[in-house]
Design a protein around this motif. Structure first.
Motif, PDB file in Angstrom:
ATOM      1  N   MET A   1       2.948  -5.793  71.659  1.00 17.88           N
ATOM      2  CA  MET A   1       3.378  -5.993  70.051  1.00 17.88           C
ATOM      3  C   MET A   1       4.816  -6.402  69.451  1.00 17.88           C
ATOM      4  SD  MET A   1       1.023  -3.138  69.248  1.00 17.88           S
ATOM      5  CE  MET A   1       1.840  -2.316  67.799  1.00 17.88           C
ATOM      6  N   LEU A   2       3.968  -7.629  67.871  1.00 19.86           N
ATOM      7  CA  LEU A   2       5.004  -8.067  67.100  1.00 19.86           C
ATOM      8  C   LEU A   2       6.148  -7.438  67.037  1.00 19.86           C
ATOM      9  CD1 LEU A   2       2.442 -10.215  66.144  1.00 19.86           C
ATOM     10  CD2 LEU A   2       4.486 -10.609  67.847  1.00 19.86           C
ATOM     11  N   ALA A   3       6.411  -6.878  67.071  1.00 22.01           N
ATOM     12  CA  ALA A   3       7.044  -5.424  66.350  1.00 22.01           C
ATOM     13  C   ALA A   3       8.963  -5.346  67.262  1.00 22.01           C
ATOM     14  CB  ALA A   3       6.995  -3.728  66.375  1.00 22.01           C
ATOM     15  N   VAL A   4       9.243  -6.738  67.082  1.00 24.31           N
ATOM     16  CA  VAL A   4      10.952  -6.211  68.250  1.00 24.31           C
ATOM     17  C   VAL A   4      11.707  -6.321  66.523  1.00 24.31           C
ATOM     18  CG1 VAL A   4      12.649  -8.590  69.280  1.00 24.31           C
ATOM     19  CG2 VAL A   4       9.722  -8.668  69.316  1.00 24.31           C
ATOM     20  N   GLU A   5      12.414  -5.383  66.850  1.00 20.23           N
ATOM     21  CA  GLU A   5      13.379  -5.083  65.783  1.00 20.23           C
ATOM     22  C   GLU A   5      14.667  -4.290  66.148  1.00 20.23           C
ATOM     23  OE1 GLU A   5      13.790  -4.058  61.381  1.00 20.23           O
ATOM     24  OE2 GLU A   5      12.154  -3.608  62.272  1.00 20.23           O
ATOM     25  N   ARG A  31      16.072 -10.917  66.832  1.00 21.63           N
ATOM     26  CA  ARG A  31      15.915 -11.815  66.488  1.00 21.63           C
ATOM     27  C   ARG A  31      15.998 -12.753  67.071  1.00 21.63           C
ATOM     28  NH1 ARG A  31      20.132 -14.287  61.621  1.00 21.63           N
ATOM     29  NH2 ARG A  31      19.003 -12.529  59.920  1.00 21.63           N
ATOM     30  N   TRP A  33      14.341 -13.433  69.909  1.00 23.47           N
ATOM     31  CA  TRP A  33      12.801 -13.065  69.789  1.00 23.47           C
ATOM     32  C   TRP A  33      11.669 -13.442  69.076  1.00 23.47           C
ATOM     33  CZ3 TRP A  33       7.987 -11.274  69.655  1.00 23.47           C
ATOM     34  CH2 TRP A  33       7.191 -11.264  70.916  1.00 23.47           C
ATOM     35  N   ARG A  34      11.783 -13.501  67.668  1.00 26.79           N
ATOM     36  CA  ARG A  34      11.116 -13.349  66.545  1.00 26.79           C
ATOM     37  C   ARG A  34      10.972 -15.513  66.868  1.00 26.79           C
ATOM     38  NH1 ARG A  34      13.384  -8.779  65.061  1.00 26.79           N
ATOM     39  NH2 ARG A  34      14.976  -9.768  63.217  1.00 26.79           N
ATOM     40  N   TRP A  35      11.852 -15.664  66.314  1.00 27.43           N
ATOM     41  CA  TRP A  35      12.443 -17.334  66.350  1.00 27.43           C
ATOM     42  C   TRP A  35      11.920 -17.539  67.522  1.00 27.43           C
ATOM     43  CZ3 TRP A  35      14.365 -20.510  63.202  1.00 27.43           C
ATOM     44  CH2 TRP A  35      15.157 -20.635  62.285  1.00 27.43           C
ATOM     45  N   ALA A  37       9.098 -17.165  69.109  1.00 23.72           N
ATOM     46  CA  ALA A  37       7.770 -16.676  69.412  1.00 23.72           C
ATOM     47  C   ALA A  37       6.777 -17.665  67.451  1.00 23.72           C
ATOM     48  CB  ALA A  37       7.449 -15.194  69.156  1.00 23.72           C
ATOM     49  N   THR A  38       8.101 -17.297  67.440  1.00 20.90           N
ATOM     50  CA  THR A  38       7.877 -18.403  65.464  1.00 20.90           C
ATOM     51  C   THR A  38       6.853 -19.847  65.891  1.00 20.90           C
ATOM     52  OG1 THR A  38       8.638 -16.799  64.245  1.00 20.90           O
ATOM     53  CG2 THR A  38       8.146 -18.409  62.657  1.00 20.90           C
ATOM     54  N   LEU A  41       4.564 -20.157  68.090  1.00 23.84           N
ATOM     55  CA  LEU A  41       3.075 -20.104  67.362  1.00 23.84           C
ATOM     56  C   LEU A  41       3.140 -21.508  67.222  1.00 23.84           C
ATOM     57  CD1 LEU A  41       0.533 -18.959  66.053  1.00 23.84           C
ATOM     58  CD2 LEU A  41       2.378 -17.906  64.312  1.00 23.84           C
ATOM     59  N   LEU A  42       3.945 -21.845  66.291  1.00 22.72           N
ATOM     60  CA  LEU A  42       4.184 -23.434  65.264  1.00 22.72           C
ATOM     61  C   LEU A  42       3.799 -24.464  66.286  1.00 22.72           C
ATOM     62  CD1 LEU A  42       4.821 -24.216  62.582  1.00 22.72           C
ATOM     63  CD2 LEU A  42       6.506 -24.464  63.185  1.00 22.72           C
TER      64      LEU A  42
ATOM     65  N   VAL B 144      -1.760  -7.650  67.466  1.00 24.83           N
ATOM     66  CA  VAL B 144      -0.965  -7.130  68.042  1.00 24.83           C
ATOM     67  C   VAL B 144       1.144  -6.592  67.562  1.00 24.83           C
ATOM     68  CG1 VAL B 144      -0.987  -8.573  70.439  1.00 24.83           C
ATOM     69  CG2 VAL B 144       0.177  -9.616  68.837  1.00 24.83           C
ATOM     70  N   TRP B 168       7.489  -9.840  59.939  1.00 25.80           N
ATOM     71  CA  TRP B 168       7.701 -10.608  60.254  1.00 25.80           C
ATOM     72  C   TRP B 168       6.117 -11.486  61.072  1.00 25.80           C
ATOM     73  CZ3 TRP B 168       6.996 -11.309  65.864  1.00 25.80           C
ATOM     74  CH2 TRP B 168       7.068 -12.593  66.795  1.00 25.80           C
TER      75      TRP B 168
END
Lengths: 166, 303
Positions: A1-5, A31, A33-35, A37-38, A41-42, B144, B168
């Protein structure tokens, strides 16, 4: 899940001395992980452009990007019944409502030497509406497209690829 | 003596990376992500209902026409008519669950994968259809994410305050939207070169679209001839459309620019439809732009 917080520790640690070489720098893993994954994606979005390879769902988005001449070869279909021309619809020509799909259907089959097959398919589709018989011609035509779009005479050449009747 | 961990910003203010990180982490309400789930899921569901005839057509095409694209490469031959119908109907059912947010941990990814397959299959018979790329990507991200924490059926406990875990994924959706426009602008310069900007290529594309429609027995684009007659407009329109596409990433940075850019995008798609009868519904109706805005607000006000 894209719910990393994961709140994690804060970035400031005011109780630790600056000279302590063993200072533990807390890391906000959420943070990072979000970087990551971003960036992935890019990178994925940009990869088709870097590789010059169109696909789905990742694409170079080349719609109408290529140059196009004002004189164009195009596969066209004409039909006649009872001595008069019939105005065919996109559905009758290619069993679709989408003009892009219809033109691709005609061009691809003509390029593959399957114009006879296209001709018979169209004759079968419209045959029921014309019990006295229908004549179909599939031809490659060369048009001056700007003249055509302005309602002027545009045909330069015509090469008949297939004829059929029902 | 006190000290801090490595600094995320300079004395003059946050650095670019810190600002970008702050933007990525910015919290958003659960309802905003849910609104995007409903809008994107609803759009794609209606889209596939409307184009049902295309899948009937594909079921009748010979194997020789099959040129797999994307995940359709998993198939060595095209699906039989019954199998395609089952996949199509199952995807529609999953789409209803996606919009409702029902069983979302399962139905979300299942619907996104179903759409990925249908879109790939739709483009696997000789004509790549670029209408379906962006909503497919958006669905894959939404699937997701915790997009069913609000406005889902059956109702659950309230989702809580705005959080990064809702914000996000919305940033990712926005990145997808603006990147695809920037890529489309780059493609025009790459494949068309400077010639694309002088208006001649645009003129020929408009004239070609009109000729094609004419020969296929379809209606002509209503404004094609008027634009071709007013030839002086073609160069500024060509330059303008490339600039609008290339400027897309700026919509992430500036709130004021964002609104103007979104209006320009809608106008551009409307103009393309009027001059070429080519319509990108997800973009032209504004669905692709929703991640740039507070999509939940109109519904909250009514509620």
């Amino acid at each position: 899940m894209l719910a990393v917080e994961r709140p994690g520790p804060t970035m400031t640690t005011p109780t630790q001395p600056a000279t302590d070489t063993h200072t533990h720098v807390p890391v906000d893993r959420g943070r990072w992980w979000r970087w990551a994954a971003t960036l992935v994606l890019l990178g994925a979005l940009l990869a088709p452009a870097a590789l010059d390879r169109d696909g789905l769902p990742l694409s170079t988005y080349p719609m109408y990007a290529h140059t196009r001449d004002s004189v164009v070869d195009i596969v066209a279909v004409q039909a006649r019944a009872s001595g008069a021309d019939i105005e065919l619809s996109i559905g009758e020509i290619a069993a679709t409502r989408d003009p892009l799909v219809a033109q691709s259907y005609l061009d691809d089959r003509a390029a593959a030497g399957r114009a006879d097959e296209v001709c018979r398919e169209i004759a079968d589709r419209i045959g029921d509406d014309h019990p006295d018989g229908v004549d179909v011609v599939v031809a490659r035509e060369r048009h001056r497209v700007v003249d055509r779009a302005r309602g002027q005479s545009s045909l330069e050449e015509r090469d008949v690829l297939a004829r059929c009747s029902s | 003596m006190t000290t801090t961990a490595p600094r995320a910003h300079t004395d003059d203010g946050p650095g670019a990376l810190a600002r970008l990180g702050e933007w990525l982490d910015r919290p958003a309400p659960a309802e905003r992500l849910a609104a995007l789930r409903i809008a994107t899921g609803g759009f794609s569901l209606v889209y596939f209902l409307v184009v049902n005839g295309e899948f009937r057509r594909l079921a009748n095409l010979p194997s020789a026409d099959f040129e797999p694209v994307g995940v359709a490469h998993l198939l060595s031959t095209p699906l039989g008519g019954s199998a395609l119908l089952v996949v199509y109907l199952a995807t529609l059912v999953l789409g209803v669950a996606f919009v409702l947010g029902a069983g979302f941990r399962v139905t979300g990814p299942a619907y996104a994968l179903g759409v990925l397959f249908l879109a790939s299959y739709h483009s696997s018979f000789g004509q790549m259809l670029h209408f379906e790329h962006v909503f497919t990507l958006h669905l894959l991200v939404l699937a997701v994410s915790p997009a069913a924490d609000a406005w889902a059926w059956p109702g659950r406990r309230p989702p809580g305050p705005p959080a990064t875990r809702y914000g996000w994924p919305i940033r990712l959706l926005a990145i997808i939207t603006v990147t695809t426009y920037a890529l489309a602008g780059l493609a025009k310069l790459r494949y068309g070169g400077a010639g694309w900007l002088d208006g001649e290529t645009l003129r020929n594309h408009i004239a070609w679209s009109t000729t094609r429609l004419d020969l296929l027995g379809a209606a002509r684009p209503p404004l094609a001839r008027a634009l071709l007659d007013a030839g002086w407009l073609l160069t500024p329109l060509a330059i303008g459309s490339v600039l609008i596409e290339l400027a897309a990433p700026l919509a992430l940075a500036s709130r004021r620019f964002r609104t103007g850019w979104a209006v320009a995008i809608i106008v551009m798609h409307t103009a393309i439809a009027a001059t070429m009868l080519v319509w990108f519904p997800y973009q032209g109706l504004g669905f692709a732009l929703l991640p740039l805005f507070a999509a939940e607000r109109p519904f909250l006000r009514r509620g």
